[in-house]
Structures are given as C-alpha cells and as structure tokens.
Design an enzyme around this catalytic site. Sequence first.
Site, PDB file in Angstrom:
ATOM      1  CE  LYS A   1      46.513  35.652  33.055  1.00  0.00           C
ATOM      2  NZ  LYS A   1      46.098  37.135  32.631  1.00  0.00           N
TER       3      LYS A   1
ATOM      4  CE  LYS B   1      36.098  38.800  43.644  1.00  0.00           C
ATOM      5  NZ  LYS B   1      36.867  38.664  43.562  1.00  0.00           N
TER       6      LYS B   1
ATOM      7  CB  ILE C   1      44.996  35.046  48.032  1.00  0.00           C
ATOM      8  CG1 ILE C   1      44.803  36.599  48.446  1.00  0.00           C
ATOM      9  CG2 ILE C   1      43.691  34.020  48.462  1.00  0.00           C
ATOM     10  CD1 ILE C   1      43.848  36.841  48.680  1.00  0.00           C
ATOM     11  N   GLY C   2      45.951  32.901  46.642  1.00  0.00           N
ATOM     12  CA  GLY C   2      45.790  31.245  45.604  1.00  0.00           C
ATOM     13  C   GLY C   2      46.942  30.037  45.867  1.00  0.00           C
TER      14      GLY C   2
ATOM     15  CB  SER D   1      51.979  31.002  39.185  1.00  0.00           C
ATOM     16  OG  SER D   1      51.067  32.632  38.827  1.00  0.00           O
TER      17      SER D   1
ATOM     18  CE1 TYR E   1      37.434  43.252  41.416  1.00  0.00           C
ATOM     19  CE2 TYR E   1      36.871  45.137  43.028  1.00  0.00           C
ATOM     20  CZ  TYR E   1      37.398  43.671  42.899  1.00  0.00           C
ATOM     21  OH  TYR E   1      38.136  42.559  43.866  1.00  0.00           O
TER      22      TYR E   1
ATOM     23  N   GLY F   1      45.028  30.964  39.827  1.00  0.00           N
ATOM     24  CA  GLY F   1      45.510  31.868  40.387  1.00  0.00           C
ATOM     25  C   GLY F   1      46.420  31.656  40.940  1.00  0.00           C
TER      26      GLY F   1
END
Length: 432
Positions: free
Chosen positions: A42, A172, A22-23, A19, A168, A17
């Site tokens: 993706k 997590k 945070i990543g 792109s 969710y 992730g």
Amino acid sequence: MLPNTGKLAGCTLFITGASRGIGKAIALKAAKDGANIVIAAKTAEPHPTLPGTIYTAAAEIEAAGGKALPCIVNVREEQQIINAVEKAVKTFGGIDILVNNASAISLTGTLETETKKVNLMMDVNVRGTYLTSKTCLPHLRKSRNPHILNLSPPMNMNPMWFKNHCAYTISKYGMSMCVLGMAEEFRGEVAVNALWPKTAIHTAAMDMLGGAGIEKQCRKTDILADAAYCILTKPKTFTGNFIIDEVLLREEGVKDFDVYAIAPGHPLMPDFFLDVEIDTTAMKQERYGASRAFKEEKKLSQHEGPGGAKGDTASAAGKPSSPVAETFRVIQGAMSEEYVRTTQGVFQFELSGEEGGTWYIDLKTQGGSAGFGKPPVTADVVMSMSSTDFVKMFTGKLKPTLAFMSGKLRIKGNMSLAIKLEKMLTQLNSKL
C-alpha cells in the site's frame, strides 16, 4: 545464515506487504539470486511513523541484484490485485511464487475490538490471502516450480490462543486454512505451505505492540527470509506443510542461531500460537494441546468463590508484608507527577492465587495512587493474572509482553496504555 544457491535466478515473486519488514526481507534474499520481485504493498508515500515505501524497497531490491516492479496494492481491493498481477505477467512473463505476507493485527478482546478492526483483519488476512492466491494461481500453474507461501501459523486449538484476541486468531487461522485447502486442491501442480517464526521477529509492528526495548527479545527478519528461501527452492512436491523457521533451518544444517538475534544471548520471546512453558530458567516446547501454563491457570480459577470472587481477598488485604502488598507499597512510594502526566491511565489488576484480589494503580488523578481494592475512578485497563506472575512482572523477572503472549496475562481495555505501563516498569525495577 543460509547461503544463496542461485536457484531463484529469473524467477518472479509476487510478495504482498513487501515494502518493509518480513516481506521486504524475503524479497531481498531472493533478489540476491537475481529474482524479479513484484512489491505489492500500500505504501507509495512515506508513512509518518513506519519506514519504507514500495519505491524505497524497489531501490534496495535492485541494489541487491534483483529486478523490482513496485505496485500499489491494497489487498482489500480485488481490482488492485488483478491489475498488479496483469502488470507482473506483462513485465516479467509470468509468476512463479506468491508470498502472502500482508497482515493486520489487533490484540484486543471481543468486546474491545471495533467492527472496523474486525473487518480489516478479516479482509486483509483471510480474504486478501484468498483473493491474491486465486488471482495468481492460473499463472502459477504455468510455472516449472510454483509455490504459494503464507505467513501464517500452525492451527493450534488451545483456547488460550483465542481468549485474548479472538478476531485476530480467526483471521490468521483463516490464512492457514487456505494452505490446508489449496495444498490438496492443487497437489502436483502448485506447492502451498505456511511459515511461522518460533520467536518474536523485530518489525515496526513489534515495536508498536511491545514498546521500547522489545527488540532485545526478538530475532531479525533474516531468519524468516532464510527459511522462506529454503522452502521456495524446494520442489513443488513439498506441499501442505506448516513450517516453523528454526525447526526447518536446523534440519538444513544451520547451527548458529545467534546470528539471527538482535541481542545475542538475551532470552527470546516465543511467538503466538506455539505452546511453550515460559520459565526463568528454561523454555520448554510442548506438543499439541493445552500448555502447562494454561492448565495451571485453570487450576487457579477453580479456587474462585461465587461470582468469580477470590477466596483469599480478605486475607491478602490483611497481609501488608506479602509480596503483592509490598510491591504496591513500593509503587505508591515511587509515584510522581511526572508519571501521572506522561501516562494518564488507570490500571486495575485482578489477581488469582494465594494473594488474590483486586488492586489498582491510578496514574491519571492528581498525584497518583496505588493499593488494594477498586480504583477511585473507572479503570482504562484491566489486567488479570496470578499474584505470583504479577510479582515477577513488577520485579523484572517476567516481561509484560512475554506474559501476554504466553497467556499468563490477560488485558482488557486500552492496549497503548498497557504498553506505557511496561515502560514505567523498566524505570521502577531498580526500586522493587
């Protein structure tokens, strides 16, 4: 902000992730040291609403001083993970760090969460984290100072973090369980830690969840990038920790946190899974267990009559001068065809406390209406909260997103309509 030390020079980071958000922020921080970044995400073609692709991120990483390898990876597809890991090893000679950042979110109750959304969250958050870790581990074990870092919270068994978005939360906490298990399984070989923000972070996802203006209550992604950098430059003996960004950075000597704020001086929204007591004058961190807000909610619910009916409903209806009734009077007076046309939603409020009862705002039927009792047509959104917090919310003293995240507001139904209501509130506040 935390200065770069050069310790990640030549290291290869595999970031899911990466792109955007945070990543990408973690990638750019490491790139300044001259690190190699595998962008496992993706988005290869520009998204209609979200910024960035693996290729635009690669350009930014190389401009910052790093080397980039963009790889199309949907972490739901094991073969795509395997292919990207093999390509990374072939290109850079190995993998030193894995950052499991990719995540899916749906803040919906059990009955409102479609099966495909449940599958998405479990596949991306839990299974994706597990499989990416499994695929990278043989290579990580060959590194001099290997790390796995999951963007996941400390596990807090306070029921308030489960009741509004059970699926969710499970997903997590599944990522956090990977930290618990793998830190012990690979102790002495690979460091495995979790990182979570103390406050909400401004990303495209937060814009989607919170609507316009939410960014003022958020910090920049830079704070997580600095905290991640600090963790990833520690020795592999630093393992099995559930780290909160601000707590770690304070320990590292950072004193000025305004540099991380989108709007310095503006109150910040606490993130999920951290028990905090939200007050207009103070924000108090509470230790493990139910927060005061949760305990007070339990007390309120004990005053309900048989079948969940609120004992004060009749008296509330007979008190036109009460704050709740006055709020609805102002809302009714502010109704317009424009609000109805742009909102197209019916909201039902189940209020507890002294002025409890069922109230509604109809922004779907011609002309719109608001008042006591059930709405004339089936509600699209049902919101449950105390009457005191309701008045605070409609007078601008309590942000709906903040109320929801702190457990003071429960929402069932259409979340996008709930966000539309928040936008309307900002226009109404001057009249309330």
